[in-house]
Design a protein around this motif. Structure first.
Motif, PDB file in Angstrom:
ATOM      1  N   LEU A  32       0.834  -1.205   0.000  1.00 52.09           N
ATOM      2  CA  LEU A  32       0.000   0.000   0.000  1.00 52.09           C
ATOM      3  C   LEU A  32       0.863   1.246   0.000  1.00 52.09           C
ATOM      4  O   LEU A  32       0.560   2.231  -0.672  1.00 52.09           O
ATOM      5  CB  LEU A  32      -0.931   0.003   1.221  1.00 52.09           C
ATOM      6  CG  LEU A  32      -2.139  -0.930   1.141  1.00 52.09           C
ATOM      7  CD1 LEU A  32      -2.783  -1.085   2.516  1.00 52.09           C
ATOM      8  CD2 LEU A  32      -3.164  -0.423   0.130  1.00 52.09           C
ATOM      9  N   ASP A  33       1.954   1.184   0.741  1.00 55.01           N
ATOM     10  CA  ASP A  33       2.870   2.324   0.808  1.00 55.01           C
ATOM     11  C   ASP A  33       3.466   2.613  -0.566  1.00 55.01           C
ATOM     12  O   ASP A  33       3.544   3.756  -1.008  1.00 55.01           O
ATOM     13  CB  ASP A  33       3.978   2.027   1.822  1.00 55.01           C
ATOM     14  CG  ASP A  33       4.775   3.267   2.159  1.00 55.01           C
ATOM     15  OD1 ASP A  33       4.149   4.283   2.526  1.00 55.01           O
ATOM     16  OD2 ASP A  33       6.013   3.225   2.046  1.00 55.01           O
ATOM     17  N   ARG A  34       3.856   1.563  -1.257  1.00 56.82           N
ATOM     18  CA  ARG A  34       4.434   1.720  -2.595  1.00 56.82           C
ATOM     19  C   ARG A  34       3.424   2.391  -3.529  1.00 56.82           C
ATOM     20  O   ARG A  34       3.751   3.330  -4.253  1.00 56.82           O
ATOM     21  CB  ARG A  34       4.829   0.336  -3.137  1.00 56.82           C
ATOM     22  CG  ARG A  34       5.275   0.372  -4.586  1.00 56.82           C
ATOM     23  CD  ARG A  34       5.436  -1.016  -5.178  1.00 56.82           C
ATOM     24  NE  ARG A  34       5.384  -0.871  -6.629  1.00 56.82           N
ATOM     25  CZ  ARG A  34       6.194  -1.496  -7.469  1.00 56.82           C
ATOM     26  NH1 ARG A  34       7.099  -2.337  -7.027  1.00 56.82           N
ATOM     27  NH2 ARG A  34       6.092  -1.278  -8.761  1.00 56.82           N
ATOM     28  N   THR A  39       2.718   8.495  -6.411  1.00 60.00           N
ATOM     29  CA  THR A  39       2.342   9.816  -6.921  1.00 60.00           C
ATOM     30  C   THR A  39       3.326  10.898  -6.454  1.00 60.00           C
ATOM     31  O   THR A  39       3.153  12.068  -6.796  1.00 60.00           O
ATOM     32  CB  THR A  39       0.922  10.196  -6.456  1.00 60.00           C
ATOM     33  OG1 THR A  39       0.886  10.220  -5.027  1.00 60.00           O
ATOM     34  CG2 THR A  39      -0.113   9.188  -6.941  1.00 60.00           C
ATOM     35  N   GLU A  40       4.348  10.497  -5.718  1.00 59.55           N
ATOM     36  CA  GLU A  40       5.274  11.500  -5.173  1.00 59.55           C
ATOM     37  C   GLU A  40       6.248  12.046  -6.215  1.00 59.55           C
ATOM     38  O   GLU A  40       6.778  13.144  -6.066  1.00 59.55           O
ATOM     39  CB  GLU A  40       6.099  10.904  -4.002  1.00 59.55           C
ATOM     40  CG  GLU A  40       5.335  10.880  -2.694  1.00 59.55           C
ATOM     41  CD  GLU A  40       6.106  10.203  -1.567  1.00 59.55           C
ATOM     42  OE1 GLU A  40       7.245   9.736  -1.808  1.00 59.55           O
ATOM     43  OE2 GLU A  40       5.559  10.133  -0.450  1.00 59.55           O
ATOM     44  N   SER A  41       6.491  11.267  -7.264  1.00 58.02           N
ATOM     45  CA  SER A  41       7.486  11.669  -8.272  1.00 58.02           C
ATOM     46  C   SER A  41       7.028  12.885  -9.069  1.00 58.02           C
ATOM     47  O   SER A  41       7.847  13.557  -9.698  1.00 58.02           O
ATOM     48  CB  SER A  41       7.732  10.515  -9.233  1.00 58.02           C
ATOM     49  OG  SER A  41       6.567  10.319 -10.006  1.00 58.02           O
ATOM     50  N   THR A  74      -8.481   4.300 -11.902  1.00 61.61           N
ATOM     51  CA  THR A  74      -7.466   3.479 -11.213  1.00 61.61           C
ATOM     52  C   THR A  74      -6.342   4.309 -10.618  1.00 61.61           C
ATOM     53  O   THR A  74      -5.829   3.990  -9.540  1.00 61.61           O
ATOM     54  CB  THR A  74      -6.822   2.480 -12.213  1.00 61.61           C
ATOM     55  OG1 THR A  74      -7.826   1.854 -12.994  1.00 61.61           O
ATOM     56  CG2 THR A  74      -5.985   1.449 -11.489  1.00 61.61           C
ATOM     57  N   LEU A  75      -5.897   5.328 -11.364  1.00 60.79           N
ATOM     58  CA  LEU A  75      -4.680   6.099 -11.046  1.00 60.79           C
ATOM     59  C   LEU A  75      -3.512   5.126 -10.883  1.00 60.79           C
ATOM     60  O   LEU A  75      -3.201   4.376 -11.799  1.00 60.79           O
ATOM     61  CB  LEU A  75      -4.909   6.984  -9.813  1.00 60.79           C
ATOM     62  CG  LEU A  75      -3.864   8.090  -9.580  1.00 60.79           C
ATOM     63  CD1 LEU A  75      -4.009   9.218 -10.612  1.00 60.79           C
ATOM     64  CD2 LEU A  75      -3.976   8.690  -8.177  1.00 60.79           C
ATOM     65  N   ALA A  76      -2.867   5.095  -9.700  1.00 64.90           N
ATOM     66  CA  ALA A  76      -1.690   4.234  -9.500  1.00 64.90           C
ATOM     67  C   ALA A  76      -2.032   2.921  -8.799  1.00 64.90           C
ATOM     68  O   ALA A  76      -1.140   2.171  -8.408  1.00 64.90           O
ATOM     69  CB  ALA A  76      -0.631   4.990  -8.707  1.00 64.90           C
ATOM     70  N   VAL A 105       1.705   2.015 -14.283  1.00 61.48           N
ATOM     71  CA  VAL A 105       2.180   2.114 -12.893  1.00 61.48           C
ATOM     72  C   VAL A 105       1.255   1.302 -11.977  1.00 61.48           C
ATOM     73  O   VAL A 105       1.720   0.582 -11.078  1.00 61.48           O
ATOM     74  CB  VAL A 105       2.246   3.595 -12.448  1.00 61.48           C
ATOM     75  CG1 VAL A 105       2.555   3.703 -10.957  1.00 61.48           C
ATOM     76  CG2 VAL A 105       3.287   4.347 -13.272  1.00 61.48           C
ATOM     77  N   ALA A 106      -0.023   1.384 -12.224  1.00 65.49           N
ATOM     78  CA  ALA A 106      -0.987   0.650 -11.398  1.00 65.49           C
ATOM     79  C   ALA A 106      -0.752  -0.858 -11.503  1.00 65.49           C
ATOM     80  O   ALA A 106      -0.747  -1.562 -10.485  1.00 65.49           O
ATOM     81  CB  ALA A 106      -2.416   0.998 -11.813  1.00 65.49           C
TER      82      ALA A 106
END
Ligand code: SAH
Ligand code: DHB
Ligand code: MG
Length: 217
Positions: A32-34, A39-41, A74-76, A105-106
């Motif tokens: 979940l953390d990954r 989206t941090e990049s 979906t996003l990531a 990415v998802a």
């Protein structure tokens, strides 16, 4: 006695309280953390569910014993992983994403979480893909979190293809605070609310941007 404003809104919880309760109830494992942090990049907008919202989604799906679910947006893959966890062994999630870069990415995040076998990430316009899923209906749950102008149509699709007692959930039900505006998006979101209330036993949970939850009648 608290005044009406503080009773009506989420105003007792400050940032520290939210962080504490998220940590106690909705903490992330590595997978979940990954997904949450992908989206941090800056390549993908950081518009995934909040931690507690994702956990709420998982808990609601578990409460109804959901096995077959559809996600629009979906996003990531963060909320998809929450859903996949709820579905359990033998369950299946179809998640729809417009942008190939998000879907890629998802898929990697979902595979890293160990759910590649129970999640299909389908790329394209939700309006075009949803009809292709009807052969898998009736569904137990539909989670709507994509283009806000489309919610009313996605909600109507959900009402047609959920089982009785099936769950519909819609993020951003306050439309970023613009729900009562006189714009096409606001009118569409109000239609989503009103049609949901007609076909579902429903409530709008006052998360930061509102989460509509309904059980199909
Ligand atoms: N549910 C995700 C966040 C979704 S953000 C989570 O909580 O982790 C909304 C996503 O919907 C974006 O990735 C966007 O590209 C996608 N989207 C927007 N319009 C769409 C459409 N018409 N069909 C399918 N996906 C769409
Ligand atoms: C946006 C979309 C979302 O689904 C959300 O939860 C927050 C923001 C957006 O498109 O900006
Ligand atoms: Mg959202």
């Amino acid at each position: 006695m608290a005044d009406r404003e503080s009773r009506a809104g989420a105003r007792y919880a400050d940032q520290a309280i939210l962080e504490y309760t998220e940590k106690v109830h909705a903490s992330h494992d590595e997978a979940l953390d990954r997904a949450f942090r992908s989206t941090e990049s800056g390549d993908i907008p950081a518009i995934q569910l909040g931690q507690g919202e994702g956990r709420l989604l998982e808990i609601l799906l578990r409460m109804i014993g959901a096995r077959r679910a559809v996600e629009v947006g979906t996003l990531a893959g963060y909320s998809a992983i929450r859903c996949a966890r709820a579905l359990g062994e033998g369950g299946r999630l179809w998640t729809l994403e417009l942008l190939p870069a998000h879907a890629e990415v998802a898929r990697a995040n979902i595979a890293a979480a160990g759910f590649a076998d129970r999640v299909d990430v389908l790329v394209g316009e939700a309006r075009a893909i949803l009809p292709t899923l009807e052969r898998h209906a009736p569904f137990d749950a539909v989670f709507i979190d994509a283009d806000k102008e489309g919610y009313a149509d996605y909600g109507a699709w959900a009402a047609r293809h959920l089982r009785r007692g099936g769950l519909m959930i819609g993020d951003n039900a306050f439309l970023f605070g613009n729900l009562l505006d006189d714009t096409p998006a606001a009118r569409a979101m109000r239609r989503f609310h009103e049609e949901a209330a007609a076909a579902f036993d429903s409530v709008c949970v006052p998360t930061p941007d509102g989460m509509l939850v309904g059980i199909k009648r």
